[in-house]
Design a protein around this motif. Sequence first.
Motif, PDB file in Angstrom:
ATOM      1  N   ALA A 239       0.824  -1.214   0.000  1.00 23.88           N
ATOM      2  CA  ALA A 239       0.000   0.000   0.000  1.00 23.88           C
ATOM      3  C   ALA A 239       0.850   1.253   0.000  1.00 23.88           C
ATOM      4  N   LEU A 240       2.059   1.115   0.501  1.00 24.30           N
ATOM      5  CA  LEU A 240       2.894   2.296   0.699  1.00 24.30           C
ATOM      6  C   LEU A 240       4.170   2.241  -0.130  1.00 24.30           C
ATOM      7  N   ALA A 241       4.473   3.337  -0.745  1.00 26.77           N
ATOM      8  CA  ALA A 241       5.804   3.518  -1.321  1.00 26.77           C
ATOM      9  C   ALA A 241       6.661   4.180  -0.251  1.00 26.77           C
ATOM     10  N   ALA A 242       7.961   4.137  -0.421  1.00 26.74           N
ATOM     11  CA  ALA A 242       8.838   4.816   0.547  1.00 26.74           C
ATOM     12  C   ALA A 242      10.114   5.237  -0.153  1.00 26.74           C
ATOM     13  N   VAL A 243      10.588   6.404   0.242  1.00 31.81           N
ATOM     14  CA  VAL A 243      11.876   6.880  -0.273  1.00 31.81           C
ATOM     15  C   VAL A 243      12.696   7.377   0.906  1.00 31.81           C
ATOM     16  N   ASN A 244      13.989   7.293   0.762  1.00 30.50           N
ATOM     17  CA  ASN A 244      14.885   7.838   1.786  1.00 30.50           C
ATOM     18  C   ASN A 244      15.604   9.033   1.179  1.00 30.50           C
ATOM     19  N   LEU A 245      15.302  10.197   1.731  1.00 25.75           N
ATOM     20  CA  LEU A 245      15.941  11.430   1.282  1.00 25.75           C
ATOM     21  C   LEU A 245      17.107  11.677   2.236  1.00 25.75           C
ATOM     22  N   ALA A 246      18.328  11.636   1.732  1.00 19.16           N
ATOM     23  CA  ALA A 246      19.478  11.659   2.639  1.00 19.16           C
ATOM     24  C   ALA A 246      20.577  12.573   2.110  1.00 19.16           C
ATOM     25  N   GLY A 247      21.219  13.231   3.042  1.00 20.02           N
ATOM     26  CA  GLY A 247      22.338  14.098   2.694  1.00 20.02           C
ATOM     27  C   GLY A 247      22.250  15.404   3.460  1.00 20.02           C
ATOM     28  N   PRO A 248      23.316  16.164   3.460  1.00 23.23           N
ATOM     29  CA  PRO A 248      23.332  17.422   4.228  1.00 23.23           C
ATOM     30  C   PRO A 248      22.229  18.383   3.814  1.00 23.23           C
ATOM     31  N   ARG A 249      21.752  18.275   2.579  1.00 24.48           N
ATOM     32  CA  ARG A 249      20.724  19.208   2.105  1.00 24.48           C
ATOM     33  C   ARG A 249      19.304  18.663   2.285  1.00 24.48           C
ATOM     34  N   ALA A 250      19.171  17.557   2.977  1.00 24.53           N
ATOM     35  CA  ALA A 250      17.866  16.892   3.054  1.00 24.53           C
ATOM     36  C   ALA A 250      16.815  17.781   3.718  1.00 24.53           C
ATOM     37  N   ARG A 251      17.177  18.422   4.833  1.00 30.79           N
ATOM     38  CA  ARG A 251      16.194  19.245   5.555  1.00 30.79           C
ATOM     39  C   ARG A 251      15.763  20.438   4.700  1.00 30.79           C
ATOM     40  N   GLU A 252      16.745  21.030   4.087  1.00 27.12           N
ATOM     41  CA  GLU A 252      16.476  22.213   3.247  1.00 27.12           C
ATOM     42  C   GLU A 252      15.530  21.846   2.092  1.00 27.12           C
ATOM     43  N   ALA A 253      15.805  20.719   1.454  1.00 25.05           N
ATOM     44  CA  ALA A 253      14.953  20.311   0.328  1.00 25.05           C
ATOM     45  C   ALA A 253      13.551  19.981   0.812  1.00 25.05           C
ATOM     46  N   LEU A 254      13.481  19.290   1.934  1.00 30.09           N
ATOM     47  CA  LEU A 254      12.170  18.877   2.439  1.00 30.09           C
ATOM     48  C   LEU A 254      11.355  20.093   2.872  1.00 30.09           C
ATOM     49  N   SER A 255      12.044  21.064   3.421  1.00 29.48           N
ATOM     50  CA  SER A 255      11.323  22.236   3.926  1.00 29.48           C
ATOM     51  C   SER A 255      10.631  22.989   2.794  1.00 29.48           C
ATOM     52  N   ARG A 256      11.156  22.858   1.601  1.00 35.42           N
ATOM     53  CA  ARG A 256      10.535  23.545   0.461  1.00 35.42           C
ATOM     54  C   ARG A 256       9.296  22.803  -0.051  1.00 35.42           C
ATOM     55  N   LEU A 257       9.120  21.564   0.397  1.00 36.82           N
ATOM     56  CA  LEU A 257       8.015  20.759  -0.121  1.00 36.82           C
ATOM     57  C   LEU A 257       6.885  20.570   0.879  1.00 36.82           C
ATOM     58  N   VAL A 258       7.070  21.066   2.096  1.00 31.90           N
ATOM     59  CA  VAL A 258       6.004  20.916   3.093  1.00 31.90           C
ATOM     60  C   VAL A 258       5.284  22.258   3.264  1.00 31.90           C
ATOM     61  N   ASP A 259       4.094  22.179   3.846  1.00 30.49           N
ATOM     62  CA  ASP A 259       3.299  23.401   3.999  1.00 30.49           C
ATOM     63  C   ASP A 259       4.003  24.388   4.929  1.00 30.49           C
TER      64      ASP A 259
ATOM     65  N   HIS B  12       7.113   7.647   3.868  1.00 29.36           N
ATOM     66  CA  HIS B  12       6.236   6.528   3.517  1.00 29.36           C
ATOM     67  C   HIS B  12       4.880   7.115   3.134  1.00 29.36           C
ATOM     68  N   PHE B  13       4.372   6.703   1.976  1.00 26.27           N
ATOM     69  CA  PHE B  13       3.167   7.359   1.455  1.00 26.27           C
ATOM     70  C   PHE B  13       2.454   6.409   0.493  1.00 26.27           C
ATOM     71  N   ALA B  14       1.235   6.781   0.137  1.00 28.13           N
ATOM     72  CA  ALA B  14       0.417   5.895  -0.707  1.00 28.13           C
ATOM     73  C   ALA B  14       1.131   5.585  -2.029  1.00 28.13           C
TER      74      ALA B  14
END
Lengths: 865, 165
Positions: free
Chosen positions: A638-658, A699-701
């Motif tokens: 039911a779920l896909a999953a990815v691992n976002l890893a590296g020094p820039r991970a937080r910065e990249a993720l912050s641009r994709l969340v509300d 982890h997401f649909a």
Amino acid sequence: MRLGPQPRELIDRSQRVLFTFDGRAAGGYTGDTIGSALYASGQRVFSRSFKYHRPRGLLCCSGHCPNCLMTVDSVPNVRVCVEPIRAGAVVEPQNVWGSLDRDALAVTDKIGGPFTPVGFYYRTMIRPRFMWPLYEKVLRNLAGLGKVDERHHGHSRYDVEHRRARVLVVGGGQSGRAAALAAATRGPGVVLVDEGMRLRGAELEGVEVLAPARALGIWEGGLVPVDAGGVLYRFRAERIVVATGALEQPLVFPGNDLVGVMLPDGVRRLIRDFAIRPASRAVVLASDDDALEVADELREAGVAVPRVVDLRTAPLGRIEAKGRRGRVSAAVLDGRAVECDLVVASAGRQPSYSLLAQAGARVEYEPSRGIFVPAELPAGFEALGAVTGEGCATVHPLRSSGARNGDKSFVCVCEDVTTKDVDRAIAEGFDSIELSKRYTTVTMGPCQGKLCQLASIRLYARTTGVSEATVGTTTARPPWAPVELGLLAGPHHEPARRSSIHFRHEEAGATIQWAGPWKRPYAYGEHPEDEVRAVHESLGVIDVSTLGKILVEGPQAVELLERLYPNRFGDMKPGRIRYGVITSDGGRIMDDGTIARLADDLFYVTTTSTGADAVTAWFEWWNAVWGYDAEIVNVTGALAAVNLAGPRAREALSRLVDDPDDVAGDAFRYLDAKELDVAGVPCLALRIGFVGELGYELHFASPAGEHLWDRLVAEGAWPFGLEPQRVLRLEKAHIIVGQDTDSESNLLSAGMSWLPKLEKDDFVGKLAVEHVARREEVERLVGFTMEEDVVPAEGAQVVIEGRPGGRVTSARRSEAVGAVIGLAWLPPERCEDGTRFEIRVDRRTVGARVRHGAFYDASGARMRA
Amino acid sequence: MTELRFLSPSQCAEGSTASPLRRALDGAPEQVRDLSLQGVLELRGDIARVEAGEGEELVRLSPRRGFLFTPGDPFEAVARVRAAGVLAYDSTGALAGLALEGEQLMRRLTDLELTKLPAAGPFARVSALVLRDEGERFRVYVPQELGHDVALAVLDALAGLELAP
């Protein structure tokens, strides 16, 4: 030579069909078989025998004997006597060195007999042992059947169809047809299967006719696979009617395999079905009225029949066939020679009971008629017609008693087993028919005993002085009729698990490999180290949808996990994650993963990529044993999953969340679990670091897999595959269960003594862990660095003072560490940090040193950043 | 208390989801249709307490396990079923669904008794849930990660019956 039109001939003389035989043009008519077309054109030698390479001609013309096996369109072992002719077919002889008429290996028949008695290879080809591969190769080339053409792929498709029938009738003779029609009057669902060509396209009202088609056997539960050419029908029927008739049995006498010795039905088919005059001068040795009638048919076909013998009333003490160049030239009957080019000989008919025996019927011998008949049929089965023994009887097939000279007398033409071979086997102590079968291979050839079982049993009875009933029959096993392995294999489908992001990896040019049941990207280019560097220096993303994912929910979910795992979960707060290892009752490491507490009564468990199903089953089994109020739901797919890893991970993720604050360092700490919408996709985000850098597992649909992957890549994340992941995790000395551990590994030896909480009342494997803690340690998993820039193979031997002392489980070259690093099992006394040992690499030993802790970022500061 | 939104494709932004079968079934004949993104709930607990809504179909695998197929938003259906005291999980993303037509096609792919459906069992060498609709129309649900290969096997079987190129 073709006769004039016959009343029931199968051929259509208006339609000529051309094909190739042994490199030259050949032809026949529509309705011919390849065998009948070749016979009509004058071909008499159809094959060379299995062992002695004796010339063999048509014998049964019904697809039972091995005498007409040829390779047709690259398919070996095709019985050309029943293989329909088809335009453009390429027909080749097999098992010959030279040609059918001049086979160089026929020398084994002339001089090899004394040197090749039955079972000679068991005794003579076992020493010296190292020569066996050569012996095997030679034997396989000298004797045997056709060869598989490995360059030939799929001349046709193979399909499997699962069928159900109310009544399945096997055999389309008079009894079978009558039974099918009678069953059809009581309702639909009647199927009739017949191997002959006459019923092809036949219309029996209310009956589905499959012909030509062969029932291959009867398996447990009444499963009847039917070979209908390119389709294997797997029938299950409420009632199975076996009307397989009876089989003509050959007589056993010197020269009984010569070209020109035929069974009466074979001769009848040539005349009736294909309008062929089979010979010019024939001797008929009959054991029943049907065979006697063949003499009349031969005369009507213009064949001279100088001698007809009814063996029931005028038994012959000795029969011998004389030949020239392997072909019959005369029949010698009690010393009197009769010139002929055809000997029609039969010992009578034996019920074709094998399918019933496979179904579980008992088979008993009737001495008065000299046949075995089925008795005590299992429920749901019915036998009709000649298979019950109706109209069947045989004379004693052995007609060479006391003969010391003359040609060979074959009991089994498939395997070239002679009467002398069977006698010898008995003399050597193989006095049971089942033992003899394995030693002499009689009944184990292509005919599967159809033409040799009765003769071998009666020879056994005569030689050992016991009754045929005492000798008994050999076990009837499927397949009863020959079948292409391709048909048994079915369509070429090998289901692979693919994540919902899989095709993005293919589109990006990834090298795809099998990883357990999954197809996964190995790397996206030729240099996996580039992907490693991207994760260390910037940002990488890997598809980890293959991880097992299990929800455990219920009022007693925490109690369940506390007993399943050696470590604690009751003290975890919702929104936190803990590493867990599952151990067996014996304390061995089974699987590992993370456990996130999503609510007081809800946990999210991840497992290894290959462990999801087994761990789910393990959880469910123990939950049932303990009776906890908890549900276990496998949500891996039911779920896909990815691992976002590296020094820039937080910065990249912050641009994709509300709200970027949701992923700020204090708001989303190492080992936190949090629900976030990322690029419009609700995710369960786990802050963990298998690859050793700041990382988020999302982890997401599954259906949103490609969308989220695309967005992460657009944010500058560099896709990395399994190989870079292996390097990265090794730099952190993170183990992979199943690679760095085996079925004997336990928590203590694997360096995880911190994990089990022995103060807990109980957990699976607790007793074993306590036991291991008390006993002397045997080996330990440690990290190492190589002294040279060489990478040992996984599984490479550890050498200590010149002796084997352990094994390498993982090794890779790490750019970040600047050395070749790895994990290995070593004796405990060699596990001190810095201890030197050696590893076998390419037939030499290379020095290595034990290294404790992570090779890279030993403090963990990067992944906790 | 989490609502397990991350399980629900319906909670994803519009246009962000895709069927696992869309590549395999691109240009497929009319005997095969993709049902993959239609709502499915996995149920745990006392299934008898679940009342199927309009257009919904409840499939019981055991007294405590089942599936609820829903034409509506499965995320909302999960909330409704949970409110009735039965655990429910949005399994829409877990399953690839196929609507197929033709008994012979089905017989080429499964040994399940086609007159005794719904049933769980092998289909194209994969574990599947098979349901029968009107006449010779069937629905097949398999793990989505195997869906691509199953769809290819279906197309191959159609080709064997000369019903597809």
